[in-house]
Design an enzyme around this catalytic site. Structure first.
Site, PDB file in Angstrom:
ATOM      1  N   HIS A 160     -13.382 -15.076  26.533  1.00 32.40           N
ATOM      2  CA  HIS A 160     -14.393 -15.474  25.561  1.00 32.40           C
ATOM      3  C   HIS A 160     -15.548 -16.306  26.137  1.00 32.40           C
ATOM      4  O   HIS A 160     -16.625 -16.375  25.540  1.00 32.40           O
ATOM      5  CB  HIS A 160     -13.703 -16.280  24.450  1.00 32.40           C
ATOM      6  CG  HIS A 160     -14.447 -16.295  23.161  1.00 32.40           C
ATOM      7  ND1 HIS A 160     -15.771 -15.929  23.035  1.00 32.40           N
ATOM      8  CD2 HIS A 160     -14.045 -16.641  21.901  1.00 32.40           C
ATOM      9  CE1 HIS A 160     -16.149 -16.052  21.777  1.00 32.40           C
ATOM     10  NE2 HIS A 160     -15.126 -16.480  21.069  1.00 32.40           N
ATOM     11  N   LYS A 185     -18.762  -7.972  -4.295  1.00 36.17           N
ATOM     12  CA  LYS A 185     -20.197  -8.046  -4.593  1.00 36.17           C
ATOM     13  C   LYS A 185     -20.455  -7.878  -6.086  1.00 36.17           C
ATOM     14  O   LYS A 185     -21.411  -8.451  -6.633  1.00 36.17           O
ATOM     15  CB  LYS A 185     -20.942  -6.993  -3.784  1.00 36.17           C
ATOM     16  CG  LYS A 185     -21.028  -7.326  -2.304  1.00 36.17           C
ATOM     17  CD  LYS A 185     -21.468  -6.138  -1.466  1.00 36.17           C
ATOM     18  CE  LYS A 185     -22.877  -5.719  -1.751  1.00 36.17           C
ATOM     19  NZ  LYS A 185     -23.310  -4.618  -0.846  1.00 36.17           N
ATOM     20  N   TYR A 239     -13.144 -24.077  10.961  1.00 37.80           N
ATOM     21  CA  TYR A 239     -14.236 -23.563  11.791  1.00 37.80           C
ATOM     22  C   TYR A 239     -14.483 -22.107  11.421  1.00 37.80           C
ATOM     23  O   TYR A 239     -13.560 -21.296  11.421  1.00 37.80           O
ATOM     24  CB  TYR A 239     -13.849 -23.663  13.266  1.00 37.80           C
ATOM     25  CG  TYR A 239     -14.797 -22.990  14.240  1.00 37.80           C
ATOM     26  CD1 TYR A 239     -15.713 -23.731  14.962  1.00 37.80           C
ATOM     27  CD2 TYR A 239     -14.763 -21.609  14.458  1.00 37.80           C
ATOM     28  CE1 TYR A 239     -16.576 -23.122  15.876  1.00 37.80           C
ATOM     29  CE2 TYR A 239     -15.619 -20.986  15.348  1.00 37.80           C
ATOM     30  CZ  TYR A 239     -16.525 -21.751  16.054  1.00 37.80           C
ATOM     31  OH  TYR A 239     -17.377 -21.145  16.950  1.00 37.80           O
TER      32      TYR A 239
END
Length: 507
Positions: A106, A197, A226
């Site tokens: 990463h 939605k 996070y």
């Protein structure tokens, strides 16, 4: 292709005790010591290591054949460590059953970059696979092709007892690390982005709040959370931290869990919407470079060794707020069937999720904290949130009427499926099935002639398959799909409580 086939044909299964790649799974100091030992054993080892480290990427041809979603996730995540080199920026994983995946380191890149690469890879692979015979025939008929063009050379290493010891230590560390972790997946297919939605809320923030509720139900507090927000719109931009916890999210979780009887559905839905809006707004600010965490982290690392440390960096509240018990991120791309990573703190979870049109996918990893149980809480939270947002405007008696109507039809289908089989002879006389109940007149619609009677199965016998199809059709036509969703998965505790409470008409 011929080179890859030659590798498959001529390679033997690598002994785990001779795996150099597993050393990269060790702690950094241990890997440094092992690497120094590896280089000291023989100058040839330095050349072999240089070939690996200078390669643009690695291809791992796997002997395993993961089938289930969880098996595939685990195989891409870590496998047994033998056929991996975790320091490499990325590895393409090809499994024995034709599935393929990606394992990335990463520090060099973020998900948006990796996904662009993966999309190109998948597009190229599918283009070749679409006309594989022609591509293979062209390779074989190439006039300049000969055996040397497809030759391969094995990268070898020399060993001594010290290096063997380092490998055994790395294997033990790797195995203990894998054993201490729990990877669980959730494929929630009751609804997805399109349905969320229609509730007029952000799908991503909706899922973030589901994770807050799931965690709160398990631990009775909100976790430092996070969520990765991309700052790729800036030159050299990478990510910022979107903090999911807010006063609204805390208040909503408390309303849902600690004292659900004191407020009605409408009040709960309004606070949930406020939490969703706040999460969406903060994420948008982070994407514009207006977040706080990267700025503060930069200031902290800019301190010189002899400079005094500002109080904020030692404040227990600030330090605790960056102890990410929930580390989350979303990648939603049609090419993905699995996606995930590990936790970032020992007492936390790594939660990767994908928001598809009609489904939601989660990959949850922790050090034995109960990843599977958190997935169950997530499923409950998603169902409950949909029920809450789509029924907040209804009075309790209206909700009960919808539930009764759906429950009657579902009960009829269940009883019908368990009723005794009748003779298959076409001449056998038809008789009413004792397993088909009459639906209550006031459960749904009216009891008048015509439209009302289409809900009844009484006087004359109708073949069971026709009855089942008719019931299913009526179920689909009923207006409260949200309640149906809850009943199909199971009538969740929250839905039951919503019906049992003496809910205020307005709250």
């Amino acid at each position: 292709m011929m080179q890859l086939q030659a590798i498959v044909d001529n390679s033997e299964q690598l002994e785990r005790s001779k795996s150099i790649g597993v050393l990269t799974a060790a702690l950094r100091d241990d890997w440094y010591a092992a690497r120094e030992c590896l280089l000291e054993v023989s100058p040839a080892n330095a050349d072999s290591l240089r070939l690996i480290e200078s390669a643009a990427f690695l291809v791992s041809l796997e002997s395993s054949a993961p089938l289930t979603h969880e098996e595939f996730s685990h195989a891409c995540y870590c496998s047994d460590g033998t056929n991996r080199y975790f320091d490499k920026n990325f590895q393409i994983l090809v499994f024995a059953n034709g599935r393929y995946g990606f394992n990335g380191e990463h520090s060099l890149t973020d998900a948006t970059t990796d996904m662009r690469l993966c999309n190109t890879l998948v597009s190229d692979v599918e283009a070749v696979a679409a006309d594989f015979t022609a591509v293979l025939s062209q390779s074989l008929s190439d006039p300049i092709a000969d055996a040397e063009d497809y030759s391969t050379a094995e990268i070898t290493f020399e060993y001594n007892s010290e290096l063997d010891g380092h490998i055994q230590k790395a294997i033990a560390f790797f195995d203990n690390t894998v054993r201490s972790h729990e990877l669980s997946t959730l494929i929630f297919d009751s609804f997805g982005k399109e349905q969320i939605k229609k509730m007029k809320v952000s799908p991503d923030a909706f899922v973030q709040m589901a994770m807050q509720l799931a965690y709160y139900r398990k631990y009775r507090h909100v976790p430092p959370t996070y969520e990765s927000a991309s700052t790729k719109s800036y030159s050299r931009g990478r990510t910022e931290t979107s903090r999911s916890v807010s006063q609204h999210s805390l208040e909503w979780c408390q309303m849902m869990v600690d004292h659900p009887e004191t407020t009605g559905l409408y009040a709960k839905s309004e606070v949930l919407k406020q939490a969703i809006v706040q999460q969406s707004q903060f994420t948008a600010l982070c994407a514009k470079g207006a977040g706080i965490d990267r700025h503060l982290l930069g200031l902290q690392y800019a301190l010189l060794p002899d400079e005094p440390v500002p109080e904020i960096f030692t404040d227990p509240t600030f330090v605790g707020s960056r102890h990410w018990k929930l580390s989350t991120s979303q990648i939603s791309d049609p090419i993905l069937v699995a996606y995930g990573w590990g936790e970032v703190v020992d007492n936390g979870y790594g939660v990767a999720y994908r928001i598809e049109n009609d489904s939601l996918h989660f990959n949850v990893v922790s050090q034995g904290l109960g990843s599977a149980r958190l997935c169950r809480y997530l499923s409950d939270a998603l169902t409950d949130m949909r029920f809450l947002l789509t029924n907040a405007h209804k009075q309790p008696h209206e909700i009960m009427a919808d539930v009764d109507a759906v429950a009657n039809v579902l009960s009829s289908i269940k009883l019908l499926s368990s009723s005794p089989r009748r003779s298959s002879s076409p001449d056998a006389p038809a008789s009413p099935s004792p397993g088909i109940p009459t639906i209550a007149p006031n459960a749904y619609g009216s009891d008048t002639e015509g439209a009302g009677n289409r809900f009844r199965f009484r006087d004359s016998f109708v073949p069971e398959t026709v009855v089942a199809h008719t019931m299913a059709d009526e179920l689909n036509r009923m207006p409260s799909n949200e309640v149906i969703c809850a009943l199909e998965t199971r009538l969740s505790r929250f839905v039951k409580e919503s019906l049992y409470w003496a809910l205020p008409s307005t709250s």
